[in-house]
Motif scaffolding. Sequence first.
Motif, mmCIF file in Angstrom:
data_model
loop_
_atom_site.group_PDB
_atom_site.id
_atom_site.type_symbol
_atom_site.label_atom_id
_atom_site.label_comp_id
_atom_site.label_asym_id
_atom_site.label_seq_id
_atom_site.Cartn_x
_atom_site.Cartn_y
_atom_site.Cartn_z
ATOM 1 N N PHE A 147 37.444 79.258 36.482
ATOM 2 C CA PHE A 147 37.648 80.537 35.947
ATOM 3 C C PHE A 147 38.227 80.878 34.824
ATOM 4 O O PHE A 147 39.032 81.877 34.539
ATOM 5 N N TYR A 149 38.941 80.338 30.523
ATOM 6 C CA TYR A 149 38.066 81.038 29.364
ATOM 7 C C TYR A 149 38.294 79.995 28.159
ATOM 8 O O TYR A 149 39.339 79.215 28.165
ATOM 9 N N PRO B 21 42.912 80.742 37.211
ATOM 10 C CA PRO B 21 42.395 81.661 38.179
ATOM 11 C C PRO B 21 41.575 80.986 39.444
ATOM 12 O O PRO B 21 40.770 80.288 39.109
ATOM 13 N N SER B 23 39.366 82.934 41.283
ATOM 14 C CA SER B 23 38.100 83.568 41.511
ATOM 15 C C SER B 23 37.715 84.560 40.277
ATOM 16 O O SER B 23 38.652 84.742 39.468
ATOM 17 N N ARG B 24 36.502 85.206 40.255
ATOM 18 C CA ARG B 24 36.114 86.033 39.029
ATOM 19 C C ARG B 24 37.201 87.192 38.879
ATOM 20 O O ARG B 24 37.539 87.571 37.756
ATOM 21 N N ALA B 27 40.450 86.162 37.536
ATOM 22 C CA ALA B 27 40.458 85.800 36.146
ATOM 23 C C ALA B 27 40.304 87.026 35.271
ATOM 24 O O ALA B 27 41.145 87.139 34.442
ATOM 25 N N GLN B 28 39.593 88.208 35.835
ATOM 26 C CA GLN B 28 39.578 89.396 34.969
ATOM 27 C C GLN B 28 40.765 89.928 34.985
ATOM 28 O O GLN B 28 41.273 90.464 34.105
ATOM 29 N N GLN B 31 43.149 88.186 32.434
ATOM 30 C CA GLN B 31 42.567 88.762 31.043
ATOM 31 C C GLN B 31 43.282 90.145 30.859
ATOM 32 O O GLN B 31 43.958 90.476 29.929
#
Lengths: 264, 309, 286
Positions: A147, A149, B21, B23-24, B27-28, B31
Amino acid sequence: MPSSENTMPKDMPIALNIQNLNVYFGEGHEKFRAVKDVSISVAAGGSYGLVGESGSGKSTVLRAVSGLVTNWDGTIAVNGETISKKREMSYCRTIQMVFQDPYASLHPRHSIDRTLSEPLRLHKFDNIDDRVNQALVDVGLGTSFRFRYPHQLSGGQRQRVAIARALMLEPEILLLDEPTSALDVSVQAEILNLLSDIRKKRQLTYILVTHDLAVVAHMCDEIAVMSHGEIVEVMDVQTMRDSKPQHEYTRELLEASEGYQAEA
Amino acid sequence: MSIDTLSDDQGIKGWLTSESPESRFHAQMVQLYAGWQSLVANRLAFLGFMIIVLLVLVAIFAPLLATHDPSLQDLKATLLPPFTDGHILGTDDSGRDIWSRIIYGSRITLFIVALVAFTAPVFGLLVGTVSGYLGGWVDTVLMRITDIFLAFPRLVLALAFVSALGAGIENAILAISLTAWPPYARIARAETLTIRNSDYIAAIQLQGAGRLRIILGHIWPMCMSSLIVRVTLDMAGIILTAAGLGFLGLGAQPPSPEWGAMISSGRQFIHDHWWIATMPGLAIFIVSLGFNLLGDGLRDILDPKKAQS
Amino acid sequence: MNKPLLEVEDLWVRFASKKRVVEAVRGISFSVGRERVGIVGESGSGKSMTGRSILRLVRHPGQVDAKKIHFDGQDLQALSEKEMRDVRGHKISLVMQDPKFSLNPVMKVGDQISEAYRVHTNASKAEARSRSIEMLNAVQIRNPERVYDSYPHEVSGGMGQRIMIAMMLIPEPDLLIADEPTSALDVTVQRRVLQIMDKLVQERGMGLIFISHDLNLVASFCDRVIIMYGGRIVETCRADELQNAKHPYTRGLLNALPDIHQPKDQLSVLERDPKWIEDPSVDAFL
């Protein structure tokens, strides 16, 4: 014209056969033939190198094969089947590509997870979670990267992700466009080792484009040297190791790769 | 494993700044938090952000903040200066409380801003990215249409639309949106032209993604940041256009406390009773400034080149 | 001959941001005589920053500190910005990797070279022109008159790089700092450019700092090699003895290179030792 036939292993089927490929850029007066009458054939499971300097058209050959460049004529046959300019969805599962600059080939705003799972979703694969995790393990990154970037990764790690992405659809042929030229030598060694391991494990066919003769000698069994859009020489790797190329240009390249000679 | 990382890095904050992170969603959140931190670090942008938050709060809690009914006329108390008889900012020529009118006017301003912000940029983005990605005759046709819209000064074009559609706040918004999209289309197209040749687009093409998926999923996110910056910077102009239409009597109609219309009606008293026109003017000024500061700051924060280094 | 041209002692380059200080170069000392010195390292080793810091070309917020940066007996740190401009180009030149960013796109190539010459010599226009064309000839540009009157976008990358080199060499600098000057060039052009620099060192006694990531090239082209890692010098040796380098980092780099003549199954991977970062910098004096 040197022929590639005599150096081909006879018993292997041919994975990729290119005959009289011409690629054009621009139109009208500006029309320019970037690749001129290139013919190569790559045995299944083989590793074929295209060497040349910038502007020799070596990357353009890959782009025509992959379908990214459409203004070409000649024949391209994959596993014996001639392919048209319009590519089928199934073609993506046969041929994939790894690009030169890992800083430019990953979408900066997509997480690694999205980059790797999107091709699976496009082709309706099952077990997407498991496949993504496995792919990350296979390229030596581990699931903790899933996960993140791209900007959180080093150049070598990014190139591993790019390789994982190319492998997601389980292709048979991998086109490698200068996969290590943007990387430091120590990282280059890691990536080349990874590519060798993957080829062995999955019996892939590689077509490697590079300007670095040492890399091509390390990775490939058969090598074509390109200059100004043409193939000037095709040889097997032993000829190159013995420094016995036929063509003047190849000798010049070989000499330069050894370093600087004052009285040349 | 996850429990370990939590306790190691001090709870929530550690979770929000995690390098890996799990999980999705995680991660969001990471960010978002990183973006929030750079916004806070940029003081002027944060000030702009706070002004806009304030605008939203004022609009929501207007009934609590207003001291009077904004449309209640009191002909015994007309043209009162600020701070008289409980009128914080005085009253206008009909004896309406200016403070309360500005408070309620924020709802109209926010309504205009929100509607324009969600229509014009999205439409411009669609036109620009389709035009830039597909190229050829599609590009030519779409860009010539864009040029036609760009050839007129925004207010004049908006005026023409409103006169054709009839005066009123909805038509004013429609007119503003119709005049606001072409610059976004231009920006989006210019960005698309550089993005479409990049390796990551080539990679997804090789994986068999269709045009629509590439445009929406891969090109849009890359155009977003410059567009958000541009929209935020344009907001001031949009508020002013709305105010200008209101001032000319083509936007919000008289009883409604739209800031531009308020200035317009205060204009005739400007020499003797300056506050009637000045107070809504100040409101427009502050909100415009807020959007401008935020836009400037977002340009620094969202600049992809900076994010990469 | 053996008197050093450039002496640098305890050079630090720091980049301070709000959160932390990044040390790009950490206390290195070296000197350069009238010879070819190669600085080798991977990205992030501080090799480019070393070159830039000598000419005070490190961009904000970079901070350069040194006990001593002496060039030809002159203390470069004590010079004003105006005096430094005179040193740049006139006495020390810098050739960078990408010519496209170093040439002014709206000025004719020839005018840029002439200007570089006139700034430092007060020569007349005609004199500068003939000298520039001579110099373009020297970097083996065919048809130099035509190139003189063209704009940077009209020349190829390789030619642009040679033009840059001509421009940097026309004021006859005593020291040339070349940062990856040939990595964007084709082999034939690369060889020519190296020959020109070689000749200047041999015939005119110019000093050359050759910054590169290419171990083979540096080993065959330079007299001495400085190997940098993590902002420090980990090893220095004569270039022809690079193959016998002792430091595990240098050894690791050498082993990681694929070799045309000695095939191996797997390339050896460099195992980085955190100790290398901590070890004190090695002095690389003449």
